[in-house]
Design an enzyme around this catalytic site. Sequence first.
Site, PDB file in Angstrom:
ATOM      1  N   ASP A  27       0.935  -1.159   0.221  1.00  0.00           N
ATOM      2  CA  ASP A  27      -0.134  -0.032   0.048  1.00  0.00           C
ATOM      3  C   ASP A  27       1.000   1.222  -0.054  1.00  0.00           C
ATOM      4  OD1 ASP A  27      -2.074  -1.860   0.565  1.00  0.00           O
ATOM      5  OD2 ASP A  27      -1.820  -1.629   2.829  1.00  0.00           O
ATOM      6  N   GLU A  68     -11.692  -0.398  -2.581  1.00  0.00           N
ATOM      7  CA  GLU A  68     -10.894   0.059  -1.580  1.00  0.00           C
ATOM      8  C   GLU A  68      -9.583   0.973  -2.299  1.00  0.00           C
ATOM      9  OE1 GLU A  68      -9.325  -3.039   0.631  1.00  0.00           O
ATOM     10  OE2 GLU A  68      -8.110  -4.072  -0.817  1.00  0.00           O
TER      11      GLU A  68
HETATM   12  O1  FUB Z   1      -2.883  -3.694   3.553  1.00  0.00           O
HETATM   13  C1  FUB Z   1      -4.065  -3.912   4.126  1.00  0.00           C
HETATM   14  C2  FUB Z   1      -5.207  -3.746   3.259  1.00  0.00           C
HETATM   15  O2  FUB Z   1      -4.853  -4.414   1.883  1.00  0.00           O
HETATM   16  C3  FUB Z   1      -5.296  -2.300   2.763  1.00  0.00           C
HETATM   17  O3  FUB Z   1      -5.791  -1.326   3.545  1.00  0.00           O
HETATM   18  C4  FUB Z   1      -6.234  -2.455   1.581  1.00  0.00           C
HETATM   19  O4  FUB Z   1      -6.159  -1.224   0.455  1.00  0.00           O
HETATM   20  C5  FUB Z   1      -5.471  -3.654   0.856  1.00  0.00           C
HETATM   21  O5  FUB Z   1      -4.035  -3.154   0.195  1.00  0.00           O
END
Ligand code: FUB
Length: 322
Positions: free
Chosen positions: A15, A221
């Site tokens: 991320d 997301e």
């Molecule tokens: O890294 C944890 C979670 O996985 C992130 O917050 C999401 O966007 C996904 O990448």
Amino acid sequence: MKRTRYLFPQDYMADPSAHVFEGKIYIYPSHDWESGIPENDNGDHFNMKDYHVFSLDDVDGPITDHGVVLAVENIPWSGRQLWDSDVAFKDSKYYLYFSLKDQNDIFRLGVAISDKPYGPFIPQENPIKGSYSIDPCVFEENGEYYIYFGGIWGGQLQRYRNNKALESAAFPADNEPALCAKVARLRDDMLEFAEEPRDVVILDENGQPITQGDTDRRFFEASWMHKYNGKYYFSYSTGDTHLLCYAIGDNPYGPFTYKGVILTPVIGWTTHHSIVEYKGKWYLFHHDSAPSGGRTWLRSMKVVELEYNPDGTIKTIEGLEK
Ligand code: FUB
């Protein structure tokens, strides 16, 4: 730079949120590790407990690891799972916005402050009031700061409507408008929302909201906002269809019209990114799970050049390099 570069093969980082501060690229990733927690749809296997900061003078040059800058045990309201974060600069201070479950296992957004882009960051006593879900990203324009956030399934966005918690999680029907990422202006002190979060609406080519069943295009997301040639680019992950997509609008609130795929699926379930301009070129920072042999909770951060077509659309990048 034409080929993708793994930025830090020594450890698992995901991320990556990249910004240019003090003339360098600073990267704020999540810090993956092998916690032994079994995989499930809540994402319990992403059990991260601290953040590092990295910097680069050049995308092809050496990378500096600034070490641990915030740890879960130092956050007064912490439960578990430090997920995606981002950093904004205002009036000599750096504000780290992060996703973390509280002691009731509810994701909230937190803020931590530093005088330096490389931390350490000191957390606030409490999460941002009225915050929920995950994946904050902050975009600044004309001295106003906008925070984007949200993520469905493990990110818990389906538990809310109109910024209020539901009795139980609910998804729109497949033919109804999809759940949206949220955006709110931040207060002058950068510590709270200045307004009720609004929906980040993504429209299709006919001006209709993307529907929940349109899993190749609906928001899941990983919000990111950048501006290119006067237009606002909202980019995001489609989650279970593993695409990084983008939509273009005329202002930071949208609506945004879906334009296409930035990155095709990579090895690993999640895909998550940031986009930044540095020394006259644009770059996509993202992650995959190739170095860990596909273990989706052990991801490695990468960078690759991002290019635009003359009409402002983004050239699709192949997630699986030949
Ligand atoms: O890294 C944890 C979670 O996985 C992130 O917050 C999401 O966007 C996904 O990448």
